[in-house]
Design an enzyme around this catalytic site. Structure first.
Site: not given
Length: 325
Positions: A28, A98, A145, A148, A165, A167, A171, A258
């Site tokens: 990315s 990550d 997330s 968040r 979702r 990178n 987004r 996760c």
């Protein structure tokens, strides 16, 4: 969970015999920007060493669904780990946030250095320039997330989170296409790709507690590759190492998955003191467990353990266990 700590030798290098270091990274734009930082710092430290980039696309980059279906954050690292272990590369550059902390690094690999930490805060990106408190009810905030989502549910329940979702560049493109009204993104990520002008509001750590490892770039090597380890160890930042060690042990002891809304950050003060703030949320934000512990004579790892145990005393294990994954 044992990770290699910097030695005195690593920070006071003599001759380094590496001539070429092949750096594997996600492909990315942000990941490649992170690699360029490492290349620049390495060139300044050891002008005679050449570097070469080995880009890979991970399963996490390809998959746009729920990360739980791929086993969580490891989806962003397993192909990178494989290239490193196969000898196709000598060094991997990771966003530490990550890298799963609920299990050890792949056997045969170590972290050789953590670069000096960048901004750990989250940022709101809103095309109309509004701040979080001014967003009208029903505003769609793009984020996948769980950390968040839980905190927004607690502080701004009138806002709606929609999954998004990819990178940071993709987004931002989805925001421009109308897939969401606003985004929450990491300040450090936006700075790395040169998009900090998009930031409408930087959220303080009390308003949006960051993820474990926020703002830290980690350099991973094969454990037996002492030449590369010695070459890159001098890039490490001692204060960041202490913060990372505390945070990762904190997450390791909590054994979150996760779908666990876990947040926290350690802070190494200029006078040497170290503290760790940790929080665990229910997905709906209605339960918030909070701990703030100073290390005193504790090692960073013991500080992480103590903070996790304090949250377990408050019921964190049951809360994490009750969340489907």
């Amino acid at each position: 969970m044992v990770e290699r700590s910097p030695t005195l030798t690593a920070y006071h290098l003599g001759m380094v015999s590496a001539e070429l270091i092949r750096i594997v990274s996600r492909s990315s734009p942000m990941a490649l920007a992170q690699v360029e930082r490492v290349r620049a710092e390495l060139a300044a430290l050891h002008p005679g060493i050449r570097t070469e980039v080995v880009p890979v696309t991970t399963s996490g980059d390809r998959w746009m669904g729920d990360l739980a279906a791929l086993g969580g954050k490891g989806a962003f690292t397993k192909e990178v780990d494989a290239a490193l272990l196969a000898g196709e590369a000598d060094l991997a550059v990771h966003c530490l946030k990550d890298v799963p902390a609920d299990r050890p690094l792949p056997a045969g690999t170590v972290f050789a250095a953590y670069l000096e930490r960048d901004d750990i805060r989250d940022a709101l990106v809103h095309p109309g320039g509004l701040t979080l408190d001014r967003l009208p009810a029903g505003t769609q905030i793009g984020t996948s997330s769980v950390r968040r989502i839980a905190q927004l549910a607690a502080s701004h329940p009138h806002l709606e989170c929609v999954p998004i979702r990819g990178n940071a560049n993709s987004r931002l493109a989805k925001l421009a296409a109308g897939d969401a009204d606003a985004l929450l993104l990491a300040v450090s990520g936006l700075e790395r790709i040169g998009e900090q002008r998009r930031i409408t509001e930087v959220l303080g750590v009390d308003a949006m507690c960051p993820p474990i490892g926020a703002g830290i770039l980690a350099l991973q090597c094969r454990q037996d590759d002492t030449v590369t380890i010695d070459a890159v160890a001098g890039l490490g930042h001692p204060g960041t190492w202490r913060e990372a060690a505390a945070e990762r042990m904190f997450l390791h002891v909590l054994q979150g998955h996760c779908n666990s809304p876990i947040a926290g950050y350690a802070r190494a003060e200029a006078d040497g003191r170290l503290s760790l703030r940790g929080r665990v949320f229910s997905p709906d934000g209605k339960t918030v467990l909070d701990a703030h512990v100073w290390a005193g004579s504790l090692s960073p790892e013991d500080l992480g353990t103590a903070t996790a145990l304090e949250l377990k005393r408050q019921g964190a294990a049951d809360l994490i266990g009750s969340i489907a994954h």
